[in-house]
Design an enzyme around this catalytic site. Structure first.
Site, mmCIF file in Angstrom:
data_model
loop_
_atom_site.group_PDB
_atom_site.id
_atom_site.type_symbol
_atom_site.label_atom_id
_atom_site.label_comp_id
_atom_site.label_asym_id
_atom_site.label_seq_id
_atom_site.Cartn_x
_atom_site.Cartn_y
_atom_site.Cartn_z
ATOM 1 N N HIS A 85 0.853 -1.187 0.000
ATOM 2 C CA HIS A 85 0.000 0.000 0.000
ATOM 3 C C HIS A 85 0.890 1.239 0.000
ATOM 4 O O HIS A 85 2.019 1.211 0.488
ATOM 5 C CB HIS A 85 -0.913 -0.009 1.234
ATOM 6 C CG HIS A 85 -1.967 1.041 1.201
ATOM 7 N ND1 HIS A 85 -1.743 2.344 1.599
ATOM 8 C CD2 HIS A 85 -3.268 0.984 0.806
ATOM 9 C CE1 HIS A 85 -2.848 3.038 1.458
ATOM 10 N NE2 HIS A 85 -3.791 2.252 0.977
ATOM 11 N N GLU A 133 -3.440 2.821 -7.417
ATOM 12 C CA GLU A 133 -3.802 3.863 -6.468
ATOM 13 C C GLU A 133 -2.807 5.029 -6.531
ATOM 14 O O GLU A 133 -1.785 4.992 -5.841
ATOM 15 C CB GLU A 133 -3.787 3.322 -5.031
ATOM 16 C CG GLU A 133 -4.924 2.442 -4.643
ATOM 17 C CD GLU A 133 -4.984 2.310 -3.121
ATOM 18 O OE1 GLU A 133 -6.055 2.579 -2.566
ATOM 19 O OE2 GLU A 133 -3.968 1.954 -2.508
#
Length: 212
Positions: A85, A133
């Protein structure tokens, strides 16, 4: 569409959100999973909702104080894990080793990346899914599918070229059902979001708005 809710370290009640997600999943035949803090995995899994770890470390059993052994969240009831992430970036070698660890523990995997080039590199490592992302959009409420839809299209194309068996998720700024629909129209198989549900006053209503 698969909807993965990352609770990060937000000051929310993970069990309340998990129970809401389980209800919405049952009532609407939705495909929702929750990724809570490691210490909350078992409590969240006990609600019946699909539960994911936010990260597993690239280690085996041994002297690794402070690491998250993949078997630990699996034993607590997790069925998958996020990796790389934007708030917990890793090298390709570390991601590869974490993928091996997740596979060893029987966990599904989603590797996050910032752009189509990184998505292609992550796909080559053989995860179950990748999530594009752009970090500048995370938590803004502006979805990548609206701010720069070509990133999603190009990520889908990159995955198809490397390994079409890998699913593509769209993250960053997802908060409404319209965002989910846009992601699907751009070729995504699912979405990854956090604050839209974790910070919601009514998590069940927020989840229902995503799938309606």
């Amino acid at each position: 569409m698969f909807i993965l809710i990352n609770l990060k370290a937000y000051p929310c009640d993970p069990v309340e959100i998990a129970q809401a997600a389980d209800t919405v999943t049952t009532e609407h035949d939705a495909d929702i999973a929750i990724a809570p803090q490691a210490a909350h995995i078992q409590r969240v899994a006990d609600t019946g909702i699909e539960t994911w770890a936010q990260h597993v470390s690239p280690v085996e059993h041994g002297s690794h104080t402070g690491s998250t052994l993949a078997e630990a969240p699996a034993d607590a009831g997790a069925t998958g894990t996020l990796l790389n992430h934007s708030e917990n970036r890793r090298t390709l070698a570390e991601i590869d080793a974490s993928l091996d660890a997740a596979d060893r523990a029987g966990l599904s995997t989603v590797v996050c990346a910032n752009n189509p080039e990184q998505i292609a590199a992550a796909t080559s490592l053989g995860p179950d899914a990748v999530a594009v992302e752009p970090p500048e959009l995370i938590g803004t409420g502006t979805p990548v599918s609206q701010a720069d839809p070509d990133i999603v299209r190009d990520a889908v194309t990159a995955v198809e070229r490397v390994d079409p068996e890998v699913d593509v998720y769209c993250g960053a700024g997802i908060s409404t059902g319209e965002d989910v629909t846009s992601a699907k129209e751009l070729g995504a198989d699912g979405v990854l979001l956090a604050s839209g549900v974790a910070k919601a006053d009514d998590p069940k209503a927020a989840l229902e708005s995503l799938i309606e």
